[in-house]
Design an enzyme around this catalytic site. Structure first.
Site, PDB file in Angstrom:
ATOM      1  N   ASP A  19     -12.594   0.973  24.743  1.00 38.93           N
ATOM      2  CA  ASP A  19     -13.222  -0.509  24.159  1.00 38.93           C
ATOM      3  C   ASP A  19     -12.361  -1.195  22.848  1.00 38.93           C
ATOM      4  O   ASP A  19     -11.189  -0.986  22.301  1.00 38.93           O
ATOM      5  CB  ASP A  19     -13.902   1.411  22.846  1.00 38.93           C
ATOM      6  CG  ASP A  19     -14.079   0.111  22.029  1.00 38.93           C
ATOM      7  OD1 ASP A  19     -15.454   0.277  22.801  1.00 38.93           O
ATOM      8  OD2 ASP A  19     -14.248  -0.573  20.908  1.00 38.93           O
TER       9      ASP A  19
ATOM     10  N   TYR B  47     -10.113  -8.013  17.734  1.00 43.45           N
ATOM     11  CA  TYR B  47      -9.189  -7.154  17.320  1.00 43.45           C
ATOM     12  C   TYR B  47      -7.827  -7.697  17.764  1.00 43.45           C
ATOM     13  O   TYR B  47      -6.813  -7.050  16.667  1.00 43.45           O
ATOM     14  CB  TYR B  47      -9.223  -5.648  18.516  1.00 43.45           C
ATOM     15  CG  TYR B  47     -10.061  -4.971  18.396  1.00 43.45           C
ATOM     16  CD1 TYR B  47     -11.149  -5.378  17.523  1.00 43.45           C
ATOM     17  CD2 TYR B  47     -10.455  -3.968  19.446  1.00 43.45           C
ATOM     18  CE1 TYR B  47     -12.755  -4.408  17.071  1.00 43.45           C
ATOM     19  CE2 TYR B  47     -11.598  -3.163  18.593  1.00 43.45           C
ATOM     20  CZ  TYR B  47     -12.969  -3.231  18.134  1.00 43.45           C
ATOM     21  OH  TYR B  47     -13.565  -3.055  18.230  1.00 43.45           O
TER      22      TYR B  47
ATOM     23  N   LYS C 286     -15.948  -6.911  23.769  1.00 41.38           N
ATOM     24  CA  LYS C 286     -17.045  -7.892  23.061  1.00 41.38           C
ATOM     25  C   LYS C 286     -17.479  -9.076  22.312  1.00 41.38           C
ATOM     26  O   LYS C 286     -16.476  -9.487  22.442  1.00 41.38           O
ATOM     27  CB  LYS C 286     -17.087  -7.146  21.423  1.00 41.38           C
ATOM     28  CG  LYS C 286     -16.992  -5.009  21.689  1.00 41.38           C
ATOM     29  CD  LYS C 286     -16.812  -4.694  20.205  1.00 41.38           C
ATOM     30  CE  LYS C 286     -17.090  -3.215  20.277  1.00 41.38           C
ATOM     31  NZ  LYS C 286     -15.237  -2.784  20.982  1.00 41.38           N
TER      32      LYS C 286
ATOM     33  N   HIS D 169     -20.923  -7.653  19.378  1.00 40.01           N
ATOM     34  CA  HIS D 169     -20.545  -7.411  18.273  1.00 40.01           C
ATOM     35  C   HIS D 169     -20.822  -7.224  17.441  1.00 40.01           C
ATOM     36  O   HIS D 169     -20.956  -5.973  16.930  1.00 40.01           O
ATOM     37  CB  HIS D 169     -18.910  -7.806  18.375  1.00 40.01           C
ATOM     38  CG  HIS D 169     -17.557  -6.928  17.975  1.00 40.01           C
ATOM     39  ND1 HIS D 169     -16.708  -7.112  17.500  1.00 40.01           N
ATOM     40  CD2 HIS D 169     -17.767  -6.075  16.801  1.00 40.01           C
ATOM     41  CE1 HIS D 169     -15.423  -6.691  17.217  1.00 40.01           C
ATOM     42  NE2 HIS D 169     -16.628  -5.876  16.911  1.00 40.01           N
TER      43      HIS D 169
ATOM     44  N   SER E 168      -9.757   4.794   9.077  1.00 40.88           N
ATOM     45  CA  SER E 168      -9.699   3.762   9.305  1.00 40.88           C
ATOM     46  C   SER E 168      -9.993   2.630   8.438  1.00 40.88           C
ATOM     47  O   SER E 168      -9.390   1.624   8.605  1.00 40.88           O
ATOM     48  CB  SER E 168     -10.260   3.942  10.947  1.00 40.88           C
ATOM     49  OG  SER E 168      -9.807   4.166  11.740  1.00 40.88           O
TER      50      SER E 168
END
Length: 324
Positions: free
Chosen positions: A42, A47, A76, A109, A222
């Site tokens: 994913d 990112y 995304k 996203h 996270s």
């Protein structure tokens, strides 16, 4: 590893989430994950590590660990590329970075449109329109989500992606989307964990036969380093989780991930540690009792860690809630 039907394909229920994995560690993490049996990755342009993801995929394929057709790769569409004239280019940029000819799944996203930022100016664009300004802030663009979705549908027709879906949508947006979508979303990806069980949203998705992937399925882990959660917000320390872990002789993390799988969602936990890769995917040879499932679900406190209504104002100088 067990899978679920997603559109015309099947997606492994457990994937490797690539958010917040350092670029220097990403390629190795991808290879280690594939070697450990993962076939679901994913990713996202935002990112900032898709080139490294691509290196990992290429290394794994060259080493004979898998074939491209064995993998399910998700990416995304970032907020700055919502205008229909930028959607295909954004998708192609992710494909180029990943070294792939197609994506198995491409998601919107966030249901947030922002002004376009050219690749040559900054990539990934992030949340600021002009980060070097004296007082930078997040800005919005007047692009209807319906226009973005129609451009997403064209990606399937062009063969760039196999399936399309949505991230971070609420029930109202899903109801609206289903009134105009020629191709219904093949996936809804949302934050979900025992502190944010999202029961109503899951039922809404199920009513339209939309499968769900839970990101941040372990909750606060996270977010502590981002100051978006505190150390005392770990669901892994809850008595009902610890009790179930003792009964099934598994770790608290495995219990929480099994809870998510058992309630019907896929999960994409993040780790770059090889021992955790194996732990996070070893979820299919035990089960939780009905009482344990209910007790863990009872931990819900509607605690959302990834909330634009909080972090946009704190980090990007603009209040922008998308959840009430």
């Amino acid at each position: 590893m067990e899978s679920i039907a997603v559109g015309s394909g099947t997606m492994p229920l457990v994937g490797l989430g690539l958010w917040k994995i350092d670029e220097a560690d990403t390629a190795t993490a991808v290879v280690d994950a594939i070697r450990a049996g993962y076939r679901h990755l994913d990713s996202a342009s935002d990112y900032g590590n898709e080139v490294a993801v691509g290196r990992g995929i290429s290394t794994a394929i060259d080493a004979g660990l898998c074939r491209r057709e064995d993998l399910w790769v998700t990416s995304k569409l970032w907020n700055t590329f919502h205008d229909p004239k930028h959607v295909a280019a954004a998708c192609q940029r992710s494909l180029d970075d990943l070294g792939l000819d197609y994506l198995d799944l491409y998601l919107v996203h966030f249901p947030i449109a922002q002004p376009f930022v050219d690749f040559a100016d900054r990539y990934p664009p992030g949340w600021f329109f002009e980060p070097q300004a004296d007082a930078p802030s997040m800005e919005l663009a007047a692009v209807p989500l319906s226009d973005t979705w129609r451009a997403m549908e064209e990606l399937v027709e062009q063969g760039l992606v196999r399936e399309i879906g949505i991230c971070n949508y609420n029930s109202g947006l899903i109801h609206d989307l289903m009134t105009y979508a020629k191709r219904p979303p093949a996936m809804l990806q949302i934050e979900s964990h025992p502190y944010l069980s999202q029961e109503a949203l899951l039922r809404t998705a199920a009513s339209y036969n939309i499968p769900v992937t839970a990101f941040s399925p372990l909750g606060a882990l996270s977010y502590v380093a981002l100051d978006m959660a505190s150390d005392n917000e770990s669901v892994l320390d809850e008595a009902v989780v610890l009790s179930a872990a003792q009964r099934v002789q598994r770790t608290p993390a495995q219990v929480v991930l099994r809870w998510a799988i058992q309630r019907g969602t896929a999960v994409i936990p993040k780790t770059s540690r090889s021992e955790r890769l194996i732990e996070n995917s070893s979820l299919f040879d035990f089960s939780l009792s009905g009482d344990e499932m209910a007790a863990i679900s009872g931990l819900n406190r509607n605690r959302r860690f990834n909330d634009p209504g909080v972090f946009c104002e704190a980090a990007f100088n603009r209040f922008h809630a998308i959840y009430d």
